[in-house]
Scaffold this active site. Structure first.
Site, short mmCIF file in Angstrom:
data_model
loop_
_atom_site.label_atom_id
_atom_site.label_comp_id
_atom_site.label_asym_id
_atom_site.label_seq_id
_atom_site.Cartn_x
_atom_site.Cartn_y
_atom_site.Cartn_z
N SER A 148 0.94 -0.77 0.05
CA SER A 148 -0.13 -0.71 0.03
C SER A 148 1.07 1.47 0.18
O SER A 148 1.37 0.95 -0.46
CB SER A 148 -0.93 -0.19 0.85
OG SER A 148 -2.37 1.28 1.12
N ASP A 226 -9.94 -6.04 -2.71
CA ASP A 226 -9.53 -4.96 -1.94
C ASP A 226 -10.35 -3.01 -2.44
O ASP A 226 -10.45 -2.72 -3.08
CB ASP A 226 -8.34 -4.58 -2.59
CG ASP A 226 -7.13 -3.19 -1.52
OD1 ASP A 226 -7.72 -2.87 -1.50
OD2 ASP A 226 -6.29 -3.55 -2.11
N HIS A 259 -6.86 -5.84 1.12
CA HIS A 259 -6.13 -5.11 1.71
C HIS A 259 -5.42 -6.05 3.30
O HIS A 259 -4.71 -5.04 2.83
CB HIS A 259 -7.08 -3.61 1.91
CG HIS A 259 -5.31 -3.16 1.71
ND1 HIS A 259 -4.99 -2.33 -0.05
CD2 HIS A 259 -5.03 -1.57 2.66
CE1 HIS A 259 -3.97 -1.14 0.36
NE2 HIS A 259 -3.93 -1.07 1.50
#
Lengths: 283, 283
Positions: A148, A226, A259
């Protein structure tokens, strides 16, 4: 070892998971980071290193405790280095939001007050931390990966310094911070309104300008469930650009994955083996 | 599924890590537990189950996030069931210490006030939870494992119910609670001063009285740098007893390892493969 103070050490898969503290000159505060030393650290040969850059809200312990990377790192003889995600301490500027301030350093050198006093993670990771590590361990080649915001960091560091890394990989990376809410908010605060100054920290921009002679192998994994995939424009803009430029990137999309660290844990072995090939630990 | 409310679901190694909530009749409170459903849960065959009982201060998430067990469970087709370590909620009696009250249920049925109103983890695990699971999933044989206080729980449940489990394993288990500080404190509070009533929850006592015809395979791993090894008399009294009785226990001691999840992560694969043999998933 004199500049590093060892805060904890856990035997793990025949090696050692350790946490160190040190006074950072660049960040102007005390910092902690974690490493995994594989069993091969006992030998006299240089250890290849994989840097892992974590995402928003994380410190150096999320990846250490949740990703399950040590098993494969032990097999392959790769040292893991897991820095924190921002400067730390009471004197360090912060914000109430999770996506600005502590835990959200975005791996850049801030130029705007009040952030410019401590938020210099780019220099910390490119200069101070590698030198500290080199003084304490016998290091070989380096690769870099992240998740990320940390995927953004890994891509930016690698694209700007292809001579320093053998390969770069990421899970669900922010790839175009100039064009997504997380990046726009953070870059405006840390770097100011002038978007020309954002480009040096934007993976899409950097990749589009990269020298074809020094291209690094890239591996990206992205979960299709996600929550941030669409809203933060993760992964896909970089894939489009790689296709346009003929850049050697491998992009994998995974049905059902989100995620979280459960996603990272499911595929971290592939990333370690990908880097191991380029670090000359695997054929 | 009607009695179980799904609180979260993460895809992980091709299967699903899920957390459920339900109203526990036995514990008289709302409870949460976690499961890992391997990819084989999609098939119509009964799923073998490994129960994991956690240690002091844990809930159902420590093992789920830190042990890295899902990878091997996915390979072997074993469902993981990870209960909480005590009743929960504002109305549940507690103590300021980490080793009594919430997070420290010791897998027994308390008989002393104020604990007897909610602390009935033994009945919860032997009756209510398996029935709930059976109503929602197609379950096959069961094995059981745990860490520290959870190793105590796994051994006690298995030794008292050898017909219900194929095999039992533990990391750094409390094996003789009647003769260690953690056990003496908890048992005095939960069961009262009469040590005769402690025996039903003491693995050493139960093993010494076990029927030679219904002996279960036992695997125990113990770190030699575990801070609690000597002070809480972990593992070794049970090993001595197994040798005396000719009980089929395998005890492994590991140089350098402590009491942490880094230790568990390093050897959980061996435990899954050990149980898989007895669950008929491996030869």
């Amino acid at each position: 070892m004199s500049q590093l103070s060892e805060k904890s050490a856990f035997k793990c898969f025949g090696g050692w998971q350790k946490r160190f503290e040190h006074d950072s000159r660049v960040l102007n505060c005390k910092m902690q980071f974690s490493v995994y030393l594989p069993p091969q650290a006992q030998q006299d040969e240089p250890l290849p290193v994989l840097y892992w850059l974590s995402g928003l809200t994380c410190n150096d312990e999320n990846f250490s405790t949740k990703a399950g990377a040590q098993r494969v790192a032990a097999e392959l003889g790769i040292m893991l280095v897991i820095p924190d995600t921002s400067p730390r301490g009471e004197e360090v500027a912060d914000d109430e939001a999770y996506d600005l301030g502590k835990g959200a350093g975005f791996y850049l050198n801030a130029t705007q007050s009040p952030w410019d006093r401590h938020y210099r993670m780019y220099d910390y990771l490119m200069d101070e931390l590698p030198a500290l590590l080199q003084a304490s361990f016998k290091l070989g080649k380096a690769a870099i990966a992240g998740h990320s915001m940390g995927g953004h960091g890994a891509l930016v560091l690698a694209l700007r310094n292809p001579q320093r890394f053998t390969s770069v990989s990421a899970f669900a990376p922010i790839v175009n911070p100039a064009d997504c809410p997380w990046g726009q908010k953070a870059f405006t605060a840390y770097l100011g309104e002038d978007k020309g100054r954002w480009q040096q920290y934007d993976a899409c921009y950097l990749l589009s300008k990269s020298n074809p002679k020094t291209r690094l192998p890239i591996l990206i994994d992205q979960g299709l469930e996600d929550n941030f995939l669409a809203s933060q424009k993760l992964t896909r803009p970089l894939e489009r650009l790689c296709i346009e430029c003929g850049y050697p990137g491998e992009f994998r999309y995974h049905q059902g994955y989100d995620h979280s660290y459960y996603f990272i844990a499911s595929f971290i072995e592939d990333h370690l083996r990908f880097h191991a090939v380029h670090l000359n630990r695997l054929r």
